[in-house]
Design an enzyme around this catalytic site. Sequence first.
Site, PDB file in Angstrom:
ATOM      1  N   LYS A 100       0.845  -1.205   0.000  1.00  0.00           N
ATOM      2  CA  LYS A 100       0.000   0.000   0.000  1.00  0.00           C
ATOM      3  C   LYS A 100       0.881   1.256   0.000  1.00  0.00           C
ATOM      4  O   LYS A 100       2.078   1.177   0.286  1.00  0.00           O
ATOM      5  CB  LYS A 100      -0.917  -0.016   1.218  1.00  0.00           C
ATOM      6  CG  LYS A 100      -0.165  -0.022   2.545  1.00  0.00           C
ATOM      7  CD  LYS A 100      -1.107  -0.226   3.727  1.00  0.00           C
ATOM      8  CE  LYS A 100      -0.330  -0.274   5.028  1.00  0.00           C
ATOM      9  NZ  LYS A 100      -1.212  -0.500   6.188  1.00  0.00           N
ATOM     10  N   TYR A 109      14.763  31.078   5.596  1.00  0.00           N
ATOM     11  CA  TYR A 109      13.529  31.754   6.017  1.00  0.00           C
ATOM     12  C   TYR A 109      13.508  31.920   7.532  1.00  0.00           C
ATOM     13  O   TYR A 109      13.829  30.987   8.282  1.00  0.00           O
ATOM     14  CB  TYR A 109      12.317  30.907   5.621  1.00  0.00           C
ATOM     15  CG  TYR A 109      12.018  30.915   4.140  1.00  0.00           C
ATOM     16  CD1 TYR A 109      11.676  32.095   3.474  1.00  0.00           C
ATOM     17  CD2 TYR A 109      12.074  29.737   3.414  1.00  0.00           C
ATOM     18  CE1 TYR A 109      11.399  32.090   2.116  1.00  0.00           C
ATOM     19  CE2 TYR A 109      11.788  29.722   2.048  1.00  0.00           C
ATOM     20  CZ  TYR A 109      11.449  30.908   1.407  1.00  0.00           C
ATOM     21  OH  TYR A 109      11.173  30.892   0.079  1.00  0.00           O
ATOM     22  N   MET A 155      11.116  24.625   0.482  1.00  0.00           N
ATOM     23  CA  MET A 155      10.404  23.705  -0.406  1.00  0.00           C
ATOM     24  C   MET A 155      11.346  22.844  -1.243  1.00  0.00           C
ATOM     25  O   MET A 155      11.131  21.647  -1.418  1.00  0.00           O
ATOM     26  CB  MET A 155       9.461  24.498  -1.325  1.00  0.00           C
ATOM     27  CG  MET A 155       8.573  23.607  -2.172  1.00  0.00           C
ATOM     28  SD  MET A 155       7.507  24.529  -3.282  1.00  0.00           S
ATOM     29  CE  MET A 155       6.328  25.224  -2.151  1.00  0.00           C
TER      30      MET A 155
HETATM   31  C1  LIG Z   1      -0.387  -1.366   6.980  1.00  0.00           C
HETATM   32  C2  LIG Z   1      -0.935  -2.599   7.556  1.00  0.00           C
HETATM   33  C3  LIG Z   1      -0.088  -3.637   7.979  1.00  0.00           C
HETATM   34  C4  LIG Z   1       1.422  -3.526   7.972  1.00  0.00           C
HETATM   35  O1  LIG Z   1       1.862  -2.800   9.109  1.00  0.00           O
HETATM   36  P1  LIG Z   1       3.426  -2.601   9.401  1.00  0.00           P
HETATM   37  O2  LIG Z   1       3.447  -1.997  10.742  1.00  0.00           O
HETATM   38  O3  LIG Z   1       3.916  -1.666   8.339  1.00  0.00           O
HETATM   39  O4  LIG Z   1       4.052  -3.922   9.302  1.00  0.00           O
HETATM   40  C5  LIG Z   1      -0.669  -4.815   8.408  1.00  0.00           C
HETATM   41  N1  LIG Z   1      -2.018  -4.957   8.455  1.00  0.00           N
HETATM   42  C6  LIG Z   1      -2.863  -3.965   8.083  1.00  0.00           C
HETATM   43  C7  LIG Z   1      -4.330  -4.187   8.162  1.00  0.00           C
HETATM   44  C8  LIG Z   1      -2.355  -2.762   7.640  1.00  0.00           C
HETATM   45  O5  LIG Z   1      -3.197  -1.777   7.288  1.00  0.00           O
END
Ligand SMILES: *Cc1c(COP(=O)(O)O)cnc(C)c1O
Length: 361
Positions: free
Chosen positions: A36, A254, A302
């Site tokens: 993801k 800045y 930036m």
């Molecule tokens: C993101 C996620 C994981 C992985 O978590 P980590 O801490 O990055 O290993 C596992 N299960 C679900 C449901 C997640 O959303």
Amino acid sequence: MHRGGAVARIDLSALAHNLQQVRRRAPRARVMAMVKADAYGHGALQCARALDGADAFAVARFSEARALREAGIGKRLLLLPGVFSAEELDQAAQLNLDLAVHQEQQLELLEQTPGARFDIWLKINTGMNRLGFAASEAAAICKRLQSCTALRGRLKLMTHLSDADDPANSKSSTQIQSLLDHAGDCVEVSIANSAGILAWPAAHRDWVRPGIMLYGVSPFADDCGSDHDLRPVMSFSAPLLDVRTLPKGAAVGYGSTWTAPEDMPIGAAAAGYADGYPRHLPSGTPVLINGHRVALIGRVSMDTIVLDLRNCAAAQAGDEVLLWGPQLPVEDIARKAGSIGYELLSRMGPRVPRDYGSGDY
Ligand SMILES: *Cc1c(COP(=O)(O)O)cnc(C)c1O
């Protein structure tokens, strides 16, 4: 190196090594690799290809699932939020996705679907209190799903630990037990994220779901991936654009937040918060130039940061500045920003090219 700006080099062999570490720790579990958020900023497609040894992938957005399928990734792929309409259900069937089910409307959608069949991951809330059915409802919901024609294969029960990164907190044991108490024999069980894999062997069960550890980063607050035999996958660096002498008393950047205590060499590097280098990093945050530790001075802007080169007077325009990577853990940089490695990696800017070793980014 590329003179224009920051670049993230991605070491796919480190990714494969980290998957082996997951296997070593949870030898009996199947592995669902979390890709993801563009594989935590590393590039979902390239990482999915390099993680061919995993048993499944998971993403958190429909668009991510579609992109992986369209690029030819055929492996089991879980859409973590599930679907919310009959149209999405159709699309998920066409893309051959596994579906999570965490609330009543999703369950009804599946019960009403005429033809399509799915592998289903029933999300149970054991204390995260974010998504999922109550553990006390699990048996009844399992029964409904198991008599639903949309179910393909064995039903999978999934929960998420809220405090697994704290090995001293017994809430994880309570959550694990709560799921096991409500899981019948005919389901597969998945509990562990990275912290669960590393700290809670009782959570391994049928499927583990590693994310951050695959990318070589620790899920814990006070250590680094190397403490767990993990290898950081990303090296984030930027070229020095300019080197100059700052006279004593002159201020940098800045807000003029940093003032030179003496005449001194400084340099400007081509990275900023638009690349994902956090604006909250304070003066004194380390970077590496040719192996020398050098301090950030003044505010991150930036596109540019300024560095104190008193430690590295030989630095020249064009030299590479390492912002984080194997020699400079992203966990340490994240702590300076009051954040975690997860956030720094997943917020890497889209304008930063990811280099997978070919050099032609
Ligand atoms: C993101 C996620 C994981 C992985 O978590 P980590 O801490 O990055 O290993 C596992 N299960 C679900 C449901 C997640 O959303």
